[in-house]
Design a protein around this motif. Sequence first.
Motif, PDB file in Angstrom:
ATOM      1  N   LEU A  17     -14.416 -24.291 -32.582  1.00 59.17           N
ATOM      2  CA  LEU A  17     -15.103 -25.307 -31.794  1.00 59.17           C
ATOM      3  C   LEU A  17     -14.408 -26.663 -31.958  1.00 59.17           C
ATOM      4  O   LEU A  17     -14.195 -27.388 -30.983  1.00 59.17           O
ATOM      5  N   LEU A  31     -15.030 -25.960 -23.397  1.00 62.30           N
ATOM      6  CA  LEU A  31     -14.508 -24.749 -24.011  1.00 62.30           C
ATOM      7  C   LEU A  31     -13.552 -24.035 -23.062  1.00 62.30           C
ATOM      8  O   LEU A  31     -13.756 -24.026 -21.853  1.00 62.30           O
ATOM      9  N   ILE A  49     -21.052 -29.264 -24.155  1.00 62.41           N
ATOM     10  CA  ILE A  49     -20.124 -28.546 -25.036  1.00 62.41           C
ATOM     11  C   ILE A  49     -19.419 -27.442 -24.251  1.00 62.41           C
ATOM     12  O   ILE A  49     -18.201 -27.285 -24.335  1.00 62.41           O
ATOM     13  N   GLU A  87     -20.258 -25.045 -35.785  1.00 63.44           N
ATOM     14  CA  GLU A  87     -19.256 -23.968 -35.833  1.00 63.44           C
ATOM     15  C   GLU A  87     -19.853 -22.613 -36.207  1.00 63.44           C
ATOM     16  O   GLU A  87     -19.477 -21.595 -35.601  1.00 63.44           O
ATOM     17  N   HIS A 118     -21.057 -21.087 -33.169  1.00 66.31           N
ATOM     18  CA  HIS A 118     -19.935 -20.695 -32.320  1.00 66.31           C
ATOM     19  C   HIS A 118     -19.326 -19.385 -32.816  1.00 66.31           C
ATOM     20  O   HIS A 118     -19.020 -18.484 -32.024  1.00 66.31           O
ATOM     21  N   VAL A 126     -19.657 -31.143 -34.990  1.00 67.53           N
ATOM     22  CA  VAL A 126     -18.934 -29.963 -34.520  1.00 67.53           C
ATOM     23  C   VAL A 126     -18.840 -28.935 -35.648  1.00 67.53           C
ATOM     24  O   VAL A 126     -19.043 -27.739 -35.426  1.00 67.53           O
TER      25      VAL A 126
END
Length: 147
Positions: A4, A146, A142, A71, A74, A67
């Motif tokens: 991420l 990506l 977000i 993670e 993610h 972030v």
Amino acid sequence: MKSLADQLLAPHHSREFEGDLVRLIETRIAAVSGLKGFGFKAALAAVQLNFPDAIPRAVHHLSPQIVAALEPLHQEFRKQSGGDFSAFLRQHSTRMTDAMMGVTDTRVERSKSTTLKSFYASFHGFAQKEISAGMPDLAKLIRSYLD
């Protein structure tokens, strides 16, 4: 697959991501209503008298920790068959909110500013509620960064 942080904080994305995050926060603050919202806006305005860049500066300093806190979500998402990360975040909004509140809680605990600590203590529950309400918008933001 990239982490991420590799995707959100990469040199070609970090300033844009931070700017979008600041705009999201400012939009959410502007939409806050009620007595607690009025008090929050008044307190924030007082802070911004001395630190007009308080929100952008906070976003810049906290983005790496935020972030990093996200993670694990993610990583969990990546282990699944795929899909939309923003939908995954919305499904896990409580965990996402807790992760973000953990970052701000830690930052405030480390601060030497009694004013910041007092302000944060007064609005902690309010902030948690507002962060939770803003999770769908943050998840979309977000997702837009990506690969």
